[in-house]
Write an enzyme that holds these catalytic residues in place. Structure first.
Site, PDB file in Angstrom:
ATOM      1  N   ARG A 193       0.861  68.659  93.758  1.00 29.77           N
ATOM      2  CA  ARG A 193       1.102  68.287  92.375  1.00 29.77           C
ATOM      3  C   ARG A 193       1.131  69.539  91.521  1.00 29.77           C
ATOM      4  O   ARG A 193       0.856  70.631  91.999  1.00 29.77           O
ATOM      5  CB  ARG A 193       0.027  67.297  91.899  1.00 29.77           C
ATOM      6  CG  ARG A 193      -1.350  67.752  92.375  1.00 29.77           C
ATOM      7  CD  ARG A 193      -2.453  67.537  91.470  1.00 29.77           C
ATOM      8  NE  ARG A 193      -2.232  68.133  90.173  1.00 29.77           N
ATOM      9  CZ  ARG A 193      -2.432  69.416  89.887  1.00 29.77           C
ATOM     10  NH1 ARG A 193      -2.847  70.279  90.816  1.00 29.77           N
ATOM     11  NH2 ARG A 193      -2.228  69.862  88.668  1.00 29.77           N
ATOM     12  N   ALA A 231       3.613  71.143  88.149  1.00 28.31           N
ATOM     13  CA  ALA A 231       5.067  71.317  88.011  1.00 28.31           C
ATOM     14  C   ALA A 231       5.653  72.395  88.936  1.00 28.31           C
ATOM     15  O   ALA A 231       6.587  72.111  89.698  1.00 28.31           O
ATOM     16  CB  ALA A 231       5.392  71.583  86.544  1.00 28.31           C
ATOM     17  N   ARG A 243       9.096  62.030  90.969  1.00 35.51           N
ATOM     18  CA  ARG A 243       8.355  62.114  89.701  1.00 35.51           C
ATOM     19  C   ARG A 243       9.350  62.555  88.612  1.00 35.51           C
ATOM     20  O   ARG A 243      10.086  63.518  88.819  1.00 35.51           O
ATOM     21  CB  ARG A 243       7.191  63.121  89.809  1.00 35.51           C
ATOM     22  CG  ARG A 243       6.192  62.761  90.919  1.00 35.51           C
ATOM     23  CD  ARG A 243       4.902  63.544  90.795  1.00 35.51           C
ATOM     24  NE  ARG A 243       4.120  63.096  89.660  1.00 35.51           N
ATOM     25  CZ  ARG A 243       3.041  63.750  89.203  1.00 35.51           C
ATOM     26  NH1 ARG A 243       2.647  64.861  89.777  1.00 35.51           N
ATOM     27  NH2 ARG A 243       2.368  63.281  88.162  1.00 35.51           N
ATOM     28  N   ASP A 265       4.708  70.437  81.834  1.00 34.89           N
ATOM     29  CA  ASP A 265       5.624  69.900  82.844  1.00 34.89           C
ATOM     30  C   ASP A 265       7.071  70.005  82.397  1.00 34.89           C
ATOM     31  O   ASP A 265       7.983  70.060  83.218  1.00 34.89           O
ATOM     32  CB  ASP A 265       5.270  68.446  83.155  1.00 34.89           C
ATOM     33  CG  ASP A 265       3.998  68.409  83.984  1.00 34.89           C
ATOM     34  OD1 ASP A 265       2.913  68.521  83.387  1.00 34.89           O
ATOM     35  OD2 ASP A 265       4.106  68.329  85.221  1.00 34.89           O
TER      36      ASP A 265
END
Ligand code: MRU
Length: 347
Positions: free
Chosen positions: A46, A48, A89, A237
């Site tokens: 996880r 960005a 995502r 992000d």
């Protein structure tokens, strides 16, 4: 760094399973695209920049796993892997940036045949990883100059080594300041509902010997009021062309509290997190995650079955609340639309 979040081992992507931290440091060896897509979706990997690197390695993996001599068929398999990974995502633009970059490399090598495509994609994925390393270091140096000595900072989520291939973004600033001899203390917001701050940020800071105190997210405003806090440092992000920044849910609240207490609020992010194609934060897609992450977090039911749950994973901090955006190309200051257009897009 004491942690290697993601690595390429000849046809295998090795990651740390971040859902097992801090209790267990477990590595996973991933050899197939569906397993990689699940790992991204389930936040085993996880952050960005790290999911961008994972997607790039995934496309290299698709080429690696392809047997046969038909370059067009191999290209289709690689593109298909790219679109599966891009669908995992929606918020972090680094994911789409990395897929786009790998597609460009594929197009460049397509006429060289399958061996050329395979070696080109592996090379490009490793280049993305290497660039992330140097980007983290440069960002860290640029941001470290903003911290006093001693410094106390508040952070949220995990924007550190576990979210990148090296130093991290927001935590990279902390590591660089500490390396330069400054004394830095970090208040890590626990980051409901999945506790990236409590589980990951505190774990990796302690691995590096940095002083960290975990606080409930709801304690942040009180800490700003009652302790000496020099600045807020968070990652991002996706940053829109006007400087609005999406980051882990709770960041916007921190920014409002920081403004109320006249504490500088910095976002640290690589240029690949800035998305000039997204004009403002209103156009940033916000991921909504399963209700059970709140109602049954870590396997314990804490919400009655008949109550509904809303679980946005990110929020957008309006650019007016941001003091500066720390990038590898320097620190951007308001007006951010001009700084981004001048320093980022024009290059
Ligand atoms: O849901 P996550 O854990 O992937 O969210 C991560 C964040 O919000 C980070 O702050 C962001 O990706 C920047 S990481 C350098």
């Amino acid at each position: 760094m004491p942690v290697e979040t993601i690595a390429w081992k000849d046809g295998c992507i090795r990651i740390i399973d971040q859902t097992r931290l801090p209790q267990n440091l477990v590595h996973l060896d991933i050899r197939e695209i569906p397993a990689l897509a699940d790992a991204v979706r389930e936040l085993k990997i996880r952050g960005a920049p790290a999911i961008g690197i994972a997607a790039a390695m995934g496309m290299a993996l698709a080429a690696w796993n392809f047997s046969g001599k038909d370059a067009e068929k191999m290209a289709r398999a690689v593109r298909e892997a790219g679109s599966i990974l891009a669908s995992t995502r929606p918020t972090a633009v680094n994911l789409f940036w990395a897929v786009g970059r790998m597609e460009k490399r594929l197009a460049r090598d397509l006429h060289g045949g399958v061996d050329k495509i395979r070696s080109g994609l592996v090379e490009e994925a490793l280049l993305i990883l290497e660039e992330d390393r140097s980007t983290c270091r440069q960002m860290g140096r640029n941001g470290a100059a903003l911290l006093p000595d001693p410094a106390a900072v508040v952070t949220l989520c995990n924007a550190g080594a576990l979210a990148t291939s090296d130093f991290g973004t927001a935590l990279g600033v902390v590591y660089a300041a500490a390396e330069s001899g400054k004394r830095v203390q970090v208040f890590a917001c626990e980051t409901r509902p999945l506790l990236q701050g409590a589980r990951l940020t505190s774990w990796e800071l302690r691995q590096s010997g940095i002083d960290v105190t975990v606080i409930c997210d709801s304690a942040a405003a009180h800490v700003m009021k009652t302790q000496k806090v020099d600045c807020i440092l968070v990652g991002a992000d996706r940053i829109a062309a006007n400087g609005d920044a999406a980051n882990k849910i709770g960041t916007y609240g921190l920014a409002i509290a920081a403004r109320a207490h006249r504490i500088p609020f910095y976002v640290a992010a690589p240029v690949s997190t800035i998305d000039p194609a997204t004009p403002t934060g209103a156009e940033i897609p916000i991921e909504h995650r399963p209700a059970r992450e709140i109602s049954e977090s870590f396997g314990v039911r804490t919400v009655p079955e008949n109550a509904s749950v809303l679980n946005p994973a990110f929020d957008v901090t309006p650019h007016e609340f941001i003091t500066g955006i720390i990038t590898e190309k320097g620190v951007l200051y308001p007006p951010f639309d001009e700084a981004i257009a001048g320093k980022i897009i024009s290059d």
